[in-house]
Enzyme design. Structure first.
Site, PDB file in Angstrom:
ATOM      1  N   SER A 154      35.596  41.126  39.023  1.00 35.31           N
ATOM      2  CA  SER A 154      35.886  41.535  37.262  1.00 35.31           C
ATOM      3  C   SER A 154      35.995  42.771  37.212  1.00 35.31           C
ATOM      4  CB  SER A 154      34.790  41.129  36.370  1.00 35.31           C
ATOM      5  OG  SER A 154      34.761  41.802  35.185  1.00 35.31           O
TER       6      SER A 154
ATOM      7  N   TYR B 130      25.477  42.549  34.977  1.00 35.13           N
ATOM      8  CA  TYR B 130      26.673  41.888  35.427  1.00 35.13           C
ATOM      9  C   TYR B 130      27.716  42.745  35.992  1.00 35.13           C
ATOM     10  CZ  TYR B 130      31.198  39.472  34.433  1.00 35.13           C
ATOM     11  OH  TYR B 130      32.445  38.836  34.752  1.00 35.13           O
TER      12      TYR B 130
HETATM   13  N1  LIG Z   1      36.809  34.925  31.674  1.00 37.16           N
HETATM   14  C1  LIG Z   1      36.991  36.209  31.650  1.00 37.16           C
HETATM   15  O1  LIG Z   1      37.550  36.923  30.805  1.00 37.16           O
HETATM   16  C2  LIG Z   1      36.525  36.940  33.309  1.00 37.16           C
HETATM   17  C3  LIG Z   1      36.858  38.275  33.340  1.00 37.16           C
HETATM   18  C4  LIG Z   1      36.564  38.542  34.706  1.00 37.16           C
HETATM   19  C5  LIG Z   1      35.955  38.180  35.668  1.00 37.16           C
HETATM   20  N2  LIG Z   1      35.606  36.605  35.363  1.00 37.16           N
HETATM   21  C6  LIG Z   1      34.820  36.122  36.528  1.00 37.16           C
HETATM   22  O2  LIG Z   1      35.754  34.918  36.638  1.00 37.16           O
HETATM   23  C7  LIG Z   1      34.825  33.655  37.030  1.00 37.16           C
HETATM   24  C8  LIG Z   1      35.048  32.582  36.194  1.00 37.16           C
HETATM   25  O3  LIG Z   1      34.965  32.903  34.669  1.00 37.16           O
HETATM   26  P1  LIG Z   1      35.412  31.889  33.822  1.00 37.16           P
HETATM   27  O4  LIG Z   1      35.212  32.629  32.326  1.00 37.16           O
HETATM   28  O5  LIG Z   1      36.693  31.171  33.971  1.00 37.16           O
HETATM   29  O6  LIG Z   1      34.215  30.576  33.553  1.00 37.16           O
HETATM   30  P2  LIG Z   1      33.775  29.645  32.684  1.00 37.16           P
HETATM   31  O7  LIG Z   1      34.955  29.378  31.873  1.00 37.16           O
HETATM   32  O8  LIG Z   1      32.290  29.987  31.873  1.00 37.16           O
HETATM   33  O9  LIG Z   1      33.400  28.542  33.715  1.00 37.16           O
HETATM   34  C9  LIG Z   1      32.419  28.616  34.414  1.00 37.16           C
HETATM   35  C10 LIG Z   1      32.533  27.394  35.635  1.00 37.16           C
HETATM   36  O10 LIG Z   1      31.377  27.687  36.468  1.00 37.16           O
HETATM   37  C11 LIG Z   1      30.482  26.537  36.089  1.00 37.16           C
HETATM   38  N3  LIG Z   1      29.097  27.010  36.329  1.00 37.16           N
HETATM   39  C12 LIG Z   1      28.592  28.056  35.404  1.00 37.16           C
HETATM   40  N4  LIG Z   1      27.312  28.355  35.518  1.00 37.16           N
HETATM   41  C13 LIG Z   1      27.130  27.622  36.723  1.00 37.16           C
HETATM   42  C14 LIG Z   1      25.929  27.558  37.718  1.00 37.16           C
HETATM   43  N5  LIG Z   1      24.805  28.197  37.364  1.00 37.16           N
HETATM   44  N6  LIG Z   1      26.152  26.786  38.677  1.00 37.16           N
HETATM   45  C15 LIG Z   1      27.244  26.149  39.024  1.00 37.16           C
HETATM   46  N7  LIG Z   1      28.206  26.194  38.247  1.00 37.16           N
HETATM   47  C16 LIG Z   1      28.343  26.967  37.406  1.00 37.16           C
HETATM   48  C17 LIG Z   1      30.999  25.927  34.931  1.00 37.16           C
HETATM   49  O11 LIG Z   1      30.371  24.413  35.238  1.00 37.16           O
HETATM   50  P3  LIG Z   1      29.159  23.860  34.574  1.00 37.16           P
HETATM   51  O12 LIG Z   1      28.813  24.764  33.151  1.00 37.16           O
HETATM   52  O13 LIG Z   1      29.267  22.401  34.561  1.00 37.16           O
HETATM   53  O14 LIG Z   1      28.252  24.269  35.654  1.00 37.16           O
HETATM   54  C18 LIG Z   1      32.341  26.109  34.874  1.00 37.16           C
HETATM   55  O15 LIG Z   1      32.948  25.038  35.935  1.00 37.16           O
HETATM   56  C19 LIG Z   1      33.245  34.347  36.895  1.00 37.16           C
HETATM   57  O16 LIG Z   1      32.964  34.788  38.164  1.00 37.16           O
HETATM   58  C20 LIG Z   1      33.681  35.527  36.070  1.00 37.16           C
HETATM   59  O17 LIG Z   1      32.647  36.484  36.017  1.00 37.16           O
HETATM   60  C21 LIG Z   1      35.972  35.895  34.188  1.00 37.16           C
END
Ligand SMILES: NC(=O)c1ccc[n+]([C@@H]2O[C@H](COP(=O)([O-])OP(=O)(O)OC[C@H]3O[C@@H](n4cnc5c(N)ncnc54)[C@H](OP(=O)(O)O)[C@@H]3O)[C@@H](O)[C@H]2O)c1
Ligand SMILES: *[C@@H]1O[C@H](CO)[C@@H](O)[C@H](O)[C@H]1NC(C)=O
Length: 215
Positions: free
Chosen positions: A194, A208
């Site tokens: 991130s 984080y």
């Molecule tokens: N969104 C952003 O703006 C952003 C920016 C920078 C970096 N990131 C990084 O990108 C990655 C994905 O982010 P996202 O926003 O796309 O995530 P998201 O939409 O919240 O999706 C999270 C996914 O991970 C699963 N998950 C969550 N907690 C879990 C756990 N404890 N064990 C197993 N599975 C789990 C969820 O399914 P279940 O709930 O069914 O487990 C879901 O499939 C993360 O590493 C985040 O830090 C995101």
């Protein structure tokens, strides 16, 4: 007077050369990282890495997008996350849209070492070409983003959860998948970090951003 201007023009020339070099480096890097791979590393190259791609946190957001894109490019997909119903639905969706095989593994990455035996068993026998370490969470609980660390309900547990989910999962998944990649001399590992990991200490997100700096 004249020698002073000589010094200044020399400084100006050095600065201009520096800027030119930085600019050229930036453009060359963009071409190398973003454009060349499109030519040299197309879908055939990707499929040659191995038949399967493994995506953690594959049922929503960035992980879901990776799962679909890799399936579209011809890989079979292993989806890993917590909710079985979301896993089943997303697996069906990938099979329907892209005609690829899928496998699902239910796992909660906030857990410690004990969860990885089942993941390893679920992946056994698969030729894994791509691992996407995507799963990640900000502080637990509703409204977690704007809450202070000390206001979290179960502080010790929250701290453990976020470190396990964001950092430990990356290293442990690599331990499971890397040996067979090395023995085949092929494979791709993508670690999703991130912007928060590029700076030191984001207010209200220190832990984080530290886990993302690790990634
Ligand atoms: N969104 C952003 O703006 C952003 C920016 C920078 C970096 N990131 C990084 O990108 C990655 C994905 O982010 P996202 O926003 O796309 O995530 P998201 O939409 O919240 O999706 C999270 C996914 O991970 C699963 N998950 C969550 N907690 C879990 C756990 N404890 N064990 C197993 N599975 C789990 C969820 O399914 P279940 O709930 O069914 O487990 C879901 O499939 C993360 O590493 C985040 O830090 C995101
Ligand atoms: C991904 O993370 C693993 C485990 O920390 C590390 O060994 C590997 O070098 C990382 N890969 C990339 C491309 O950063």
């Amino acid at each position: 007077m004249e020698s002073k201007w000589d010094v200044l023009s020399a400084l100006g020339a050095i600065t201009a050369a520096g800027l030119l070099l930085t600019g050229t480096w930036g453009v060359a890097r963009a071409v190398y990282v973003y454009l060349l791979p499109q030519v040299r590393r197309g879908n055939a190259w990707l499929r040659a890495q191995g038949a399967w791609a493994v995506v953690t946190g594959a049922t929503s957001g960035i992980g879901k997008a990776y799962a679909h894109e890799l399936a579209r490019r011809g890989l079979d997909i292993v989806l890993i996350s917590r909710s079985l119903s979301k896993l089943e639905q997303e697996a069906r969706e990938i099979e329907r849209l892209h005609g690829r095989s899928t496998r699902i593994i239910q796992a909660d990455f906030t857990g410690g070492l004990e969860i990885y035996g089942a993941i390893e068993a679920g992946l056994r026998g698969l030729e894994i070409g791509v691992l996407v370490n995507n799963v990640g969470m900000a502080y637990g609980g509703r409204g977690g983003v704007f809450r202070k660390l000390l206001d979290l309900e179960d502080l010790g547990q929250s701290v453990s959860d976020i470190i396990n989910c964001n950092a430990m999962s990356v290293a442990q998944m690599v331990c499971i998948v890397l040996p067979q990649m090395v023995s085949r001399g092929k494979g791709v590992i993508i670690n999703v970090s991130s912007q928060a990991g590029c700076r030191r200490g984001i207010p209200l997100r220190a832990l984080y951003s530290a886990t993302k700096a690790f990634v």
